[in-house]
Design a protein around this motif. Structure first.
Motif, PDB file in Angstrom:
ATOM      1  N   VAL A 127     -36.996  -9.603 -47.692  1.00 20.03           N
ATOM      2  CA  VAL A 127     -37.922  -9.234 -48.613  1.00 20.03           C
ATOM      3  C   VAL A 127     -36.756  -8.474 -49.586  1.00 20.03           C
ATOM      4  O   VAL A 127     -36.288  -7.322 -49.225  1.00 20.03           O
ATOM      5  N   LEU A 128     -36.975  -8.896 -50.764  1.00 19.34           N
ATOM      6  CA  LEU A 128     -35.925  -8.523 -51.678  1.00 19.34           C
ATOM      7  C   LEU A 128     -36.442  -7.797 -52.997  1.00 19.34           C
ATOM      8  O   LEU A 128     -37.372  -8.346 -53.715  1.00 19.34           O
ATOM      9  N   ILE A 129     -36.053  -6.686 -53.183  1.00 21.91           N
ATOM     10  CA  ILE A 129     -36.668  -5.766 -54.169  1.00 21.91           C
ATOM     11  C   ILE A 129     -35.382  -5.131 -55.335  1.00 21.91           C
ATOM     12  O   ILE A 129     -34.711  -4.466 -54.691  1.00 21.91           O
TER      13      ILE A 129
ATOM     14  N   VAL B  12     -33.477  -3.313 -50.830  1.00 21.91           N
ATOM     15  CA  VAL B  12     -33.630  -2.592 -52.030  1.00 21.91           C
ATOM     16  C   VAL B  12     -32.502  -2.521 -52.888  1.00 21.91           C
ATOM     17  O   VAL B  12     -31.273  -1.987 -52.380  1.00 21.91           O
ATOM     18  N   ILE B  13     -32.197  -3.316 -54.035  1.00 25.24           N
ATOM     19  CA  ILE B  13     -31.223  -3.025 -55.085  1.00 25.24           C
ATOM     20  C   ILE B  13     -31.607  -2.089 -56.081  1.00 25.24           C
ATOM     21  O   ILE B  13     -32.121  -2.211 -56.869  1.00 25.24           O
TER      22      ILE B  13
ATOM     23  N   PHE C 173     -38.598 -12.429 -53.123  1.00 24.50           N
ATOM     24  CA  PHE C 173     -38.421 -11.554 -54.215  1.00 24.50           C
ATOM     25  C   PHE C 173     -39.631 -10.887 -54.555  1.00 24.50           C
ATOM     26  O   PHE C 173     -40.760 -11.608 -54.951  1.00 24.50           O
ATOM     27  N   ILE C 174     -39.862  -9.643 -54.649  1.00 25.22           N
ATOM     28  CA  ILE C 174     -40.888  -8.899 -55.337  1.00 25.22           C
ATOM     29  C   ILE C 174     -40.485  -7.826 -56.356  1.00 25.22           C
ATOM     30  O   ILE C 174     -39.457  -7.488 -56.019  1.00 25.22           O
ATOM     31  N   ASP C 175     -41.421  -7.755 -57.163  1.00 24.90           N
ATOM     32  CA  ASP C 175     -41.097  -6.620 -58.114  1.00 24.90           C
ATOM     33  C   ASP C 175     -41.337  -5.141 -57.575  1.00 24.90           C
ATOM     34  O   ASP C 175     -42.020  -5.101 -56.503  1.00 24.90           O
TER      35      ASP C 175
END
Length: 148
Positions: free
Chosen positions: A6-8, A36-37, A85-87
Motif C-alpha cells: 500500500v503506497l501513500i 509512506v512517502i 496507491f491511495i491518497d
C-alpha cells in the motif's frame, strides 16, 4: 498468497493522513507492507506521535516535495506483487485490501475504485481508460456526498 504494497504519498496533511493510516493499519490482511512517502517538512505533534506509534508497521520515507518523485520512489520501495496507491485523504472500508486481492486473483490487472466527491467539487465527465489491453475491475464513476 499475494503480497501487497500500500503506497501513500503525502504532503502537508495531518488529521487526514492519520485517519487514512488508521484505516490501512486496521485492514485484516496478512502480507501487507505500508510505504509512506512523506514530503511534509514538519508535522504537528499529534501527527508525529501517531507516526512514531505505528513506525513498526510502516516504512516512512522523507523526501522533498514532488508528487512525481514521490510516486516513483514509492514504486522503487514497494516489495509486493500487488501495488495499491491511495491518497493521503481517503477513508477505506474494512475489506479494502481483501477486495483488491480477490480482484487480482480473479485475473484483473488493474483495480480502481469509486471516488466520492463533495457536492461543490468538480469531477471528470467521463471515465479515463488507462490501456485497452488491461483487464480492469471497478469503475471510474462517483457518488455525490451531500454532508448529510
Amino acid at each position: 498468497m499475494i503480497d501487497v504494497s500500500v503506497l501513500i504519498c503525502t504532503y502537508n496533511r495531518e488529521d487526514m493522513l492519520v485517519n487514512t493510516l488508521k484505516d490501512v493499519v486496521a485492514q485484516k490482511t496478512d502480507n501487507v507492507e505500508i510505504v509512506v512517502i512523506d514530503q511534509t517538512e514538519k508535522h504537528t505533534v499529534d501527527t508525529e506521535n501517531y507516526l512514531h506509534e505505528i513506525s513498526p508497521l510502516i516504512k516512512l520515507i522523507k523526501q522533498e516535495p514532488s508528487l512525481t518523485k514521490a510516486r516513483n520512489r514509492a514504486l522503487r520501495e514497494a516489495k509486493g506483487n500487488v501495488l495499491i496507491f491511495i491518497d493521503d485523504d481517503v477513508r477505506l472500508s474494512r475489506d479494502f485490501i481483501k477486495e483488491h486481492i480477490k480482484a487480482h486473483q480473479a485475473g484483473y490487472q488493474v483495480v480502481q475504485g469509486r471516488v466520492l466527491l463533495e457536492k461543490h467539487k468538480k469531477h471528470a465527465s467521463r471515465p479515463q481508460i488507462m490501456n485497452s489491453f488491461l483487464k480492469i475491475k471497478g469503475r471510474n464513476d462517483y457518488a455525490i456526498v451531500t454532508g448529510k
